[in-house]
Motif scaffolding. Structure first.
Motif, mmCIF file in Angstrom:
data_model
loop_
_atom_site.group_PDB
_atom_site.id
_atom_site.type_symbol
_atom_site.label_atom_id
_atom_site.label_comp_id
_atom_site.label_asym_id
_atom_site.label_seq_id
_atom_site.Cartn_x
_atom_site.Cartn_y
_atom_site.Cartn_z
ATOM 1 N N ALA A 75 41.846 4.954 33.885
ATOM 2 C CA ALA A 75 41.119 5.127 35.143
ATOM 3 C C ALA A 75 39.709 4.572 35.019
ATOM 4 C CB ALA A 75 41.056 6.601 35.514
ATOM 5 N N TYR A 76 39.256 3.928 36.092
ATOM 6 C CA TYR A 76 37.844 3.574 36.204
ATOM 7 C C TYR A 76 37.139 4.875 36.571
ATOM 8 C CZ TYR A 76 38.478 -1.553 36.294
ATOM 9 O OH TYR A 76 38.736 -2.869 35.977
ATOM 10 N N GLU A 77 36.352 5.397 35.672
ATOM 11 C CA GLU A 77 35.738 6.712 35.860
ATOM 12 C C GLU A 77 34.928 6.809 37.152
ATOM 13 O OE1 GLU A 77 33.786 10.011 32.921
ATOM 14 O OE2 GLU A 77 33.877 7.941 32.282
ATOM 15 N N ASP A 78 34.254 5.724 37.545
ATOM 16 C CA ASP A 78 33.450 5.732 38.762
ATOM 17 C C ASP A 78 34.275 5.447 40.018
ATOM 18 O OD1 ASP A 78 31.225 6.269 37.234
ATOM 19 O OD2 ASP A 78 30.608 4.167 37.115
ATOM 20 N N SER A 79 35.598 5.248 39.869
ATOM 21 C CA SER A 79 36.457 4.912 41.009
ATOM 22 C C SER A 79 37.584 5.917 41.199
ATOM 23 C CB SER A 79 37.037 3.508 40.827
ATOM 24 O OG SER A 79 36.017 2.543 40.848
ATOM 25 N N GLU A 83 35.905 15.257 42.029
ATOM 26 C CA GLU A 83 36.503 16.495 41.535
ATOM 27 C C GLU A 83 37.765 16.256 40.724
ATOM 28 O OE1 GLU A 83 36.735 15.834 45.088
ATOM 29 O OE2 GLU A 83 34.575 16.131 45.163
ATOM 30 N N ALA A 84 38.220 15.015 40.651
ATOM 31 C CA ALA A 84 39.505 14.701 40.020
ATOM 32 C C ALA A 84 39.427 14.723 38.506
ATOM 33 C CB ALA A 84 39.993 13.329 40.480
ATOM 34 N N GLU A 85 40.571 15.043 37.901
ATOM 35 C CA GLU A 85 40.708 14.998 36.449
ATOM 36 C C GLU A 85 40.823 13.535 36.017
ATOM 37 O OE1 GLU A 85 43.995 16.343 33.084
ATOM 38 O OE2 GLU A 85 44.236 17.000 35.151
ATOM 39 N N TYR A 86 40.090 13.165 34.976
ATOM 40 C CA TYR A 86 40.164 11.810 34.451
ATOM 41 C C TYR A 86 41.531 11.595 33.807
ATOM 42 C CZ TYR A 86 39.226 7.517 32.070
ATOM 43 O OH TYR A 86 39.319 6.208 31.653
ATOM 44 N N GLU A 93 39.269 11.696 27.410
ATOM 45 C CA GLU A 93 38.510 12.485 28.374
ATOM 46 C C GLU A 93 37.651 11.653 29.311
ATOM 47 O OE1 GLU A 93 36.381 15.677 26.547
ATOM 48 O OE2 GLU A 93 38.118 16.307 25.393
ATOM 49 N N ASN A 94 37.379 10.398 28.945
ATOM 50 C CA ASN A 94 36.554 9.555 29.808
ATOM 51 C C ASN A 94 36.834 8.081 29.498
ATOM 52 O OD1 ASN A 94 34.732 8.697 27.607
ATOM 53 N ND2 ASN A 94 34.008 10.822 27.689
ATOM 54 N N GLU A 95 36.342 7.231 30.367
ATOM 55 C CA GLU A 95 36.596 5.793 30.252
ATOM 56 C C GLU A 95 35.979 5.203 28.992
ATOM 57 O OE1 GLU A 95 35.900 1.666 32.810
ATOM 58 O OE2 GLU A 95 35.350 3.588 33.705
ATOM 59 N N GLN A 96 34.776 5.613 28.663
ATOM 60 C CA GLN A 96 34.113 5.061 27.484
ATOM 61 C C GLN A 96 34.912 5.346 26.215
ATOM 62 O OE1 GLN A 96 31.465 2.934 27.398
ATOM 63 N NE2 GLN A 96 32.141 2.706 25.291
ATOM 64 N N THR A 97 35.414 6.556 26.079
ATOM 65 C CA THR A 97 36.211 6.910 24.903
ATOM 66 C C THR A 97 37.500 6.089 24.871
ATOM 67 O OG1 THR A 97 35.298 9.142 24.884
ATOM 68 C CG2 THR A 97 37.355 8.800 23.671
ATOM 69 N N ALA A 98 38.144 5.942 26.018
ATOM 70 C CA ALA A 98 39.382 5.146 26.081
ATOM 71 C C ALA A 98 39.117 3.709 25.640
ATOM 72 C CB ALA A 98 39.958 5.174 27.489
ATOM 73 N N ARG A 99 38.032 3.122 26.127
ATOM 74 C CA ARG A 99 37.694 1.742 25.753
ATOM 75 C C ARG A 99 37.335 1.636 24.266
ATOM 76 N NH1 ARG A 99 37.200 -1.865 29.815
ATOM 77 N NH2 ARG A 99 37.264 -1.046 31.943
ATOM 78 N N THR A 100 36.559 2.585 23.773
ATOM 79 C CA THR A 100 36.170 2.575 22.363
ATOM 80 C C THR A 100 37.390 2.714 21.465
ATOM 81 O OG1 THR A 100 33.993 3.478 22.881
ATOM 82 C CG2 THR A 100 34.769 3.744 20.612
ATOM 83 N N GLU A 101 38.270 3.640 21.781
ATOM 84 C CA GLU A 101 39.478 3.855 20.978
ATOM 85 C C GLU A 101 40.384 2.625 21.004
ATOM 86 O OE1 GLU A 101 40.445 6.405 18.877
ATOM 87 O OE2 GLU A 101 38.335 6.937 19.130
ATOM 88 N N PHE A 102 40.467 1.960 22.150
ATOM 89 C CA PHE A 102 41.268 0.736 22.213
ATOM 90 C C PHE A 102 40.668 -0.326 21.297
ATOM 91 C CE2 PHE A 102 42.141 -3.501 23.771
ATOM 92 C CZ PHE A 102 43.528 -3.506 23.709
ATOM 93 N N ARG A 103 39.365 -0.540 21.404
ATOM 94 C CA ARG A 103 38.685 -1.556 20.569
ATOM 95 C C ARG A 103 38.769 -1.233 19.078
ATOM 96 N NH1 ARG A 103 34.748 -1.262 24.565
ATOM 97 N NH2 ARG A 103 33.465 0.064 23.254
ATOM 98 N N ASN A 104 38.731 0.041 18.724
ATOM 99 C CA ASN A 104 38.703 0.437 17.322
ATOM 100 C C ASN A 104 40.073 0.518 16.661
ATOM 101 O OD1 ASN A 104 35.938 0.554 17.370
ATOM 102 N ND2 ASN A 104 35.850 2.760 17.671
ATOM 103 N N GLY A 105 41.118 0.354 17.388
ATOM 104 C CA GLY A 105 42.420 0.453 16.732
ATOM 105 C C GLY A 105 43.588 0.285 17.678
ATOM 106 N N VAL A 106 43.346 -0.328 18.825
ATOM 107 C CA VAL A 106 44.382 -0.549 19.840
ATOM 108 C C VAL A 106 45.074 0.780 20.160
ATOM 109 C CG1 VAL A 106 46.225 -2.091 20.586
ATOM 110 C CG2 VAL A 106 44.661 -2.851 18.835
ATOM 111 N N ASN A 107 44.282 1.835 20.308
ATOM 112 C CA ASN A 107 44.814 3.154 20.664
ATOM 113 C C ASN A 107 44.988 3.258 22.174
ATOM 114 O OD1 ASN A 107 44.810 4.232 17.961
ATOM 115 N ND2 ASN A 107 42.576 4.192 18.119
ATOM 116 N N GLY A 108 45.901 4.126 22.590
ATOM 117 C CA GLY A 108 46.170 4.318 24.011
ATOM 118 C C GLY A 108 47.180 3.339 24.569
#
Length: 146
Positions: A75-79, A83-86, A93-108
């Motif tokens: 999800a685009y966190e700002d879009s 009140e919605a769950e990410y 839990e948030n977009e930044q973590t999802a992006r970081t985890e993907f970059r650090n090990g192709v997670n998600g």
């Protein structure tokens, strides 16, 4: 109509349409895509299909990777509604973590043939992306109605 009923309805309509055309192609009809009723959004090489889906509050959307490439649903966190769950494949839990985890090990990553689902509890418009194919325009939208 809940998600499961909607999928069964769509499969039923598709089966009626296909059986009505069975004699037209010159191919007799055995064999069908039995997995087509277990997801709402497919993931092709660089697209979500359909790119936009409308569901009701409380409905689950299932994404299925129908390609040979790995994909994410992020999800685009700002879009998404305030009140919605990410949501993101990998359950971040948030977009930044999802992006970081993907970059650090192709997670998600959702591998070919695998699925990810999320239940939408808040009405509104939700935009999401496949991180590795974002530059190719692999962006989708879920519209949630009361």
């Amino acid at each position: 109509m809940n998600g499961l009923s909607r999928r069964r309805f769509l499969v039923g309509v598709g089966a009626v349409g296909v059986s009505g055309l069975a004699g037209c192609s010159g191919v007799s009809g055995s064999g069908s895509d039995s997995g087509s009723d277990d997801y709402d959004v497919g993931m092709t090489a660089v697209a979500f299909t359909p790119a936009e889906i409308t569901v009701s509050v409380g409905e689950e959307v299932v994404w299925r990777n129908t390609s040979s490439r790995g994909h994410t649903v992020t999800a685009y966190e700002d879009s998404i509604p305030e009140e919605a769950e990410y949501f993101a494949s990998g359950d971040y839990e948030n977009e930044q973590t999802a992006r970081t985890e993907f970059r650090n090990g192709v997670n998600g990553i959702i591998e070919s043939g695998s699925s990810y689902s999320h239940t939408f509890e808040v009405p509104g418009t939700y935009e999401y992306v496949c991180i590795p194919h974002e530059q190719s325009g692999m962006i989708g939208t879920v519209v949630v109605e009361e």
